[in-house]
Design a protein around this motif. Sequence first.
Motif, mmCIF file in Angstrom:
data_model
loop_
_atom_site.group_PDB
_atom_site.id
_atom_site.type_symbol
_atom_site.label_atom_id
_atom_site.label_comp_id
_atom_site.label_asym_id
_atom_site.label_seq_id
_atom_site.Cartn_x
_atom_site.Cartn_y
_atom_site.Cartn_z
ATOM 1 N N VAL A 35 12.310 -3.501 -7.334
ATOM 2 C CA VAL A 35 12.513 -2.053 -7.305
ATOM 3 C C VAL A 35 12.185 -1.542 -5.910
ATOM 4 O O VAL A 35 11.224 -1.987 -5.280
ATOM 5 N N ARG A 36 12.991 -0.603 -5.459
ATOM 6 C CA ARG A 36 12.638 0.150 -4.246
ATOM 7 C C ARG A 36 12.046 1.477 -4.702
ATOM 8 O O ARG A 36 12.665 2.208 -5.478
ATOM 9 N N THR A 37 10.844 1.777 -4.195
ATOM 10 C CA THR A 37 10.118 2.943 -4.676
ATOM 11 C C THR A 37 9.524 3.721 -3.512
ATOM 12 O O THR A 37 9.412 3.219 -2.389
ATOM 13 N N HIS A 38 9.135 4.945 -3.815
ATOM 14 C CA HIS A 38 8.497 5.823 -2.830
ATOM 15 C C HIS A 38 6.983 5.764 -2.886
ATOM 16 O O HIS A 38 6.304 6.500 -2.164
ATOM 17 N N LEU A 39 6.421 4.878 -3.719
ATOM 18 C CA LEU A 39 4.975 4.812 -3.930
ATOM 19 C C LEU A 39 4.330 3.668 -3.161
ATOM 20 O O LEU A 39 3.315 3.113 -3.603
ATOM 21 N N GLY A 40 4.893 3.300 -2.011
ATOM 22 C CA GLY A 40 4.335 2.193 -1.252
ATOM 23 C C GLY A 40 2.938 2.449 -0.728
ATOM 24 O O GLY A 40 2.191 1.496 -0.445
ATOM 25 N N HIS A 41 2.528 3.695 -0.593
ATOM 26 C CA HIS A 41 1.192 4.023 -0.090
ATOM 27 C C HIS A 41 0.131 3.951 -1.177
ATOM 28 O O HIS A 41 -1.070 4.028 -0.873
ATOM 29 N N LEU A 42 0.539 3.807 -2.445
ATOM 30 C CA LEU A 42 -0.416 3.784 -3.546
ATOM 31 C C LEU A 42 -0.483 2.457 -4.274
ATOM 32 O O LEU A 42 -1.552 2.066 -4.743
ATOM 33 N N LEU A 43 0.636 1.739 -4.375
ATOM 34 C CA LEU A 43 0.698 0.557 -5.230
ATOM 35 C C LEU A 43 0.223 -0.688 -4.493
ATOM 36 O O LEU A 43 0.493 -0.878 -3.301
ATOM 37 N N HIS A 44 -0.479 -1.533 -5.235
ATOM 38 C CA HIS A 44 -0.903 -2.846 -4.767
ATOM 39 C C HIS A 44 -0.681 -3.833 -5.901
ATOM 40 O O HIS A 44 -0.483 -3.448 -7.064
ATOM 41 N N ALA A 45 -0.701 -5.100 -5.571
ATOM 42 C CA ALA A 45 -0.503 -6.134 -6.586
ATOM 43 C C ALA A 45 -1.610 -6.049 -7.637
ATOM 44 O O ALA A 45 -2.794 -5.964 -7.305
ATOM 45 N N GLY A 46 -1.228 -6.038 -8.897
ATOM 46 C CA GLY A 46 -2.164 -5.915 -9.996
ATOM 47 C C GLY A 46 -2.297 -4.517 -10.552
ATOM 48 O O GLY A 46 -2.904 -4.337 -11.614
ATOM 49 N N ASP A 47 -1.749 -3.512 -9.854
ATOM 50 C CA ASP A 47 -1.823 -2.144 -10.349
ATOM 51 C C ASP A 47 -0.814 -1.918 -11.467
ATOM 52 O O ASP A 47 0.114 -2.708 -11.674
ATOM 53 N N SER A 48 -1.011 -0.809 -12.160
ATOM 54 C CA SER A 48 -0.070 -0.370 -13.192
ATOM 55 C C SER A 48 0.664 0.858 -12.689
ATOM 56 O O SER A 48 0.104 1.679 -11.959
#
Length: 540
Positions: free
Chosen positions: A363-376
């Motif tokens: 997925v391409r998303t706009h939440l790159g500043h918040l998401l990390h591996a393991g997040d929901s």
Amino acid sequence: MDFAGRPGGPIATTFTPQHTQGHVLCCLCGVSIPPNPSNMCVNCIRSQVDITEGLQKQVTILWCKECERYLQPPKHWVRAAIESKELLTFCIKRLKGLQKVKLVDAGFIWTEPHSRRLKVKLTIQAEVMNGAILQQTFVVEYVVEPHMCMDCTRANTNSNVWTACAQVRQHTGHKRTFFYLEQLILKYDVDQQCISIKDMHEGVDFFFSNRAHALKFIDFTQNHVPIKYRHDKQLVSHNEHASTYNYKYTFSVEIVPICRDDLVCLPPKAAASLGGFGPLALCTRVSNTLTLTDTQTLRSVQIDANTYWRYPYRPVVTSRQLVEFVVLDVEPAAPSQNSRFLLADVQVAKASDFGRNDRTFFVRTHLGHLLHAGDSALGYDMSTANTVEPELDAAVAKGLQVPDIILVRKSYEEKRRRRKARGEQRAWKLKRMAMEAEEEPGTSGRGRDARAAPRHEQDLERFMQELEEDPELRAKMALYRDPAYNPVAEAERRAAAMTDDEDGDVPEVPLEELLDDLAGLQLDEEEQEGAEQQNAGMQH
């Protein structure tokens, strides 16, 4: 030997002069007085100079006989007992011009309790001719006029007696927008002029005694949420001799049915008017305008109410259709000019698919500043979503590529659930308006409240989570400290829990942003004083 030393002669003595204060004659009456800068006696100074000139000798104060409070202009009501220190301070503050003199003493003079008069004896000092200090005593009479405060007026007013009604509606499946509007109304005291407030289906009704008050309320609402409204009037009575007419005015206010986290598909004319934006976009903010963001390009536009109602449209999917995903990998894409978001390529999998299959999505998303591996994360599964939207079908027929997954926001549900299981609570609370519940035909209001309570609590909880996650949103509102919150116990509980799992990234409201609930503190003090008086009476 001299004469003083002869036997039998007189004894030598030393003369000590006595200093006495000189007196002068008063320049007016001729009385002998000690000298002073004005060379006048006290009686003549008082006859020539009146230091109480310019001070009010009679003041009118407003008193509510229902709640026994006094009006402190412009709109604050204070509670004070007869001949108490609080009432004396209130009376002194109401006296104009007192800052020009020095107040030496003040006290009440007894008056008949039913005379509606309060007399205060004041002693003041002031500098008069050539630096002389004159002290004078005078009496100020306070006339107590009965005037019912707005709280008691609303409590004693018949809810059916109203002149204007503003019916605010939003045709959505939740009331988060009304929670947002409610906090703004409470912060700016817009509800002070409401006779009654009634909670209705898909909205709230506000009743006013004056048409101008309703127009002022609609203007306030228009400055904070995108709306459109129309008004109608109904003739109540008509005096043929005086040619006077009494009307009841009804204002129908409709809020734009697009909320935060809704996915919309713009009509071709609307997309063309926005410079070819979209057509598929996510609503990321709602104020007096709608902020729509293209999650694939991070391009954002703001749409006001007039633009929306020119080409209206409905959301394709809403926040109630969000699906939970687990983030497996995050790779930032090219940087963008949007300061709020960061474009990233994310590998996700449905939370419901764990243990069943190995299906993943890129997925391409706009939440790159918040998401990390393991997040929901919560998003829309467009591959399985049941949508009935002609605009989206027309756009797909023209070649629009709809992503299988559109991520909307980061999810903290699991971490919040663990915190709630440990007994942790928020350090803040929200004030609520006093609203009457709508009664459906054939049912009581209590039965309707019982059915609507779970959904209402879910919407309120989600709204409070949005306040924790968005600092810009809560900056517009007033959040208050919760007196039941114990910071020491919460710190110990979290310190013990952090050894098991890390929940430190859950957004919270900083304590420095919270306000003290002065009304609640005053109520607690009054209850405590009442309990102490009751205990004293029992001991007596």
